[in-house]
Design an enzyme around this catalytic site. Structure first.
Site, PDB file in Angstrom:
ATOM      1  CG  ASP A  94      -0.267   0.040   2.527  1.00 50.86           C
ATOM      2  OD1 ASP A  94       0.929   0.338   2.565  1.00 50.86           O
ATOM      3  OD2 ASP A  94      -0.933  -0.214   3.540  1.00 50.86           O
ATOM      4  N   GLY A  96       0.916   3.837   2.044  1.00 51.39           N
ATOM      5  CA  GLY A  96       1.148   4.488   3.327  1.00 51.39           C
ATOM      6  C   GLY A  96       0.137   5.569   3.624  1.00 51.39           C
ATOM      7  CG  ASP A 148      -5.403   6.771  -1.258  1.00 49.96           C
ATOM      8  OD1 ASP A 148      -4.362   6.344  -0.717  1.00 49.96           O
ATOM      9  OD2 ASP A 148      -6.528   6.356  -0.961  1.00 49.96           O
ATOM     10  CD  GLN A 190     -10.127   7.329  -0.890  1.00 44.21           C
ATOM     11  OE1 GLN A 190     -11.214   7.452  -0.305  1.00 44.21           O
ATOM     12  NE2 GLN A 190      -9.161   6.568  -0.401  1.00 44.21           N
ATOM     13  CG  ASP A 267      -5.573  -5.225   2.620  1.00 48.24           C
ATOM     14  OD1 ASP A 267      -5.079  -4.804   3.682  1.00 48.24           O
ATOM     15  OD2 ASP A 267      -6.234  -4.490   1.842  1.00 48.24           O
ATOM     16  CB  CYS A 305     -10.912 -25.836   9.745  1.00 49.05           C
ATOM     17  SG  CYS A 305      -9.347 -24.995   9.382  1.00 49.05           S
ATOM     18  CB  CYS A 307      -5.763 -25.014   9.484  1.00 52.49           C
ATOM     19  SG  CYS A 307      -6.287 -24.924  11.216  1.00 52.49           S
ATOM     20  CB  CYS A 310      -8.590 -27.651  12.642  1.00 54.58           C
ATOM     21  SG  CYS A 310      -9.316 -26.048  13.060  1.00 54.58           S
ATOM     22  CG  HIS A 336      -8.512 -21.703  12.769  1.00 53.90           C
ATOM     23  ND1 HIS A 336      -9.107 -22.769  12.128  1.00 53.90           N
ATOM     24  CD2 HIS A 336      -9.505 -20.793  13.008  1.00 53.90           C
ATOM     25  CE1 HIS A 336     -10.400 -22.533  12.005  1.00 53.90           C
ATOM     26  NE2 HIS A 336     -10.666 -21.349  12.526  1.00 53.90           N
TER      27      HIS A 336
END
Length: 371
Positions: A94, A96, A148, A190, A267, A305, A307, A310, A336
């Site tokens: 990104d 910042g 931005d 934006q 994200d 799950c 993972c 789990c 997890h």
């Protein structure tokens, strides 16, 4: 020619949901996708190999934090973020901007850029579109973001209009600064919560012909329904042949609603942050594992799950670790939560390819309980 390209594989005819592939200099990844956040050039508590095992095709790192420590020049000297952190798949950074604007009284915005004081030691710093772009060039990310201004919520129309116009001027300056042919820059839409400003921002960014577009200024405190309303008309206005990225969103309810509206990339620090607070994410909602009800619960965190946590450990054991402040418990919850979200997106993608996204949505939405 852009360093990244988007390939549409399948689109849900009843909604805007779509499955695709994004090709980058460090490999391709399937969309829709959730990107784990490695703020300081690491996803907290996890090794790159563990992220690969989960199926992470791209991670995000933060320009603001890496600018402050250890500095982008040192990372460039190391060969870029990929070599510095031993990650050979795609990276997005990104600009910042969000972190700088979150500093409130510690920063001052001008046409040239943003002057601010470091949250670490109070020293004076400055970021402009040119500086933010050059930092990201040093970092060597595959996908970098235009600098931005993130509009707070609420904001009146006059403020949002002036801010959006500045973001567009900054986007042009960022685009003119980028010289690396192995990096691609996304423009950021934006406009606050105003349809006219979002629409005009999209139109101008599309005229600049970015290889991808992010939607910023959402998930900043507004009601979910308002966010979805803004997404409805914003995502629909973006080019169908380029990636669409919704910044800062990472809860399953918001992910499925956003995919429904045609978003490809996401994200958020949410899954790792709440893991460190003892919260587990599941197909039926989330829960706090420290609660007394799990003291004698020898089931896995989530029966559905696969993972590492789990497959090998119980709720009772992880509860014990978290209550006595053993970092292994926080690692297990982090493993997890990230696995869950990556798997959630993988299954949602498969439902689009199979022509069953509406069924996926209708089955998931009623049983996901927010706690």
């Amino acid at each position: 020619m852009s360093a990244i390209t988007y390939e549409l594989i399948k689109r849900c005819p009843e909604t805007g949901a779509r499955a695709g592939i994004i090709h980058t200099p460090h490999g391709s990844f399937e969309t829709p996708i959730f990107m784990p956040v490695g703020t300081q050039a690491t996803v907290k508590l996890l090794a790159p190999e563990e992220l690969k095992e989960m199926g992470a095709g791209i991670i995000l790192s933060n320009t603001y934090h890496l600018f402050l420590r250890p500095g982008s020049e040192l990372i460039r000297e190391a060969g870029g973020l990929h070599k510095f952190m031993n990650w050979d798949r795609a990276i997005l950074t990104d600009s910042g901007g969000f972190q700088v604007f979150s500093l409130g009284a510690l920063r001052k915005i001008t046409e040239e850029g943003v002057a601010f004081r470091s949250h670490i030691d109070g020293s004076k710093k400055f970021l402009s579109p040119e500086i933010a772009t050059k930092i990201q060039m040093n970092l060597g990310a595959d996908i970098i973001m235009a600098f931005d201004e993130c509009i707070p919520y609420p904001a009146d129309h006059d403020y949002a209009e002036k801010s959006t116009a500045r973001t567009l001027r900054w986007a042009k300056r960022c685009q003119e600064t980028l010289t690396a042919d192995n990096q691609s820059m996304f423009g950021i839409v934006q406009g606050g919560m105003y349809k006219d400003l979002r629409k005009s921002c999209v139109d101008e960014l599309v005229d600049m012909d970015f290889p991808g577009y992010a939607i910023g200024g959402l998930s900043v405190g507004e009601p979910h329904q308002l966010m979805y309303e803004v997404l409805d008309y914003t995502a629909a206005a973006l080019p169908a042949n380029k990636p669409r990225y919704l910044m800062g969103v990472g809860t399953p309810d918001c992910l499925v609603e956003s995919v429904k509206r045609g978003i490809d990339m996401f994200d958020c620090v949410f899954p790792t942050r709440v893991a460190r607070n003892g919260t587990a994410m599941t197909w039926n909602g989330r829960f706090i594992i420290k609660n007394a009800e799990f003291e004698h619960d020898f089931h896995p965190i989530d029966e559905n799950c696969g993972c590492y946590a789990c497959r090998n450990y119980s709720r009772a054991y992880i509860r014990h670790l978290v209550r006595v402040n053993e970092v292994f418990g926080l690692r297990l919850l982090t493993i997890h939560n990230l696995y869950f979200l990556i798997d959630f997106m993988r299954k949602m993608r498969q439902s689009i390819i199979d022509g069953k996204f509406v069924d996926f949505y209708n089955e998931f939405a009623p049983k996901y309980v927010l706690k």
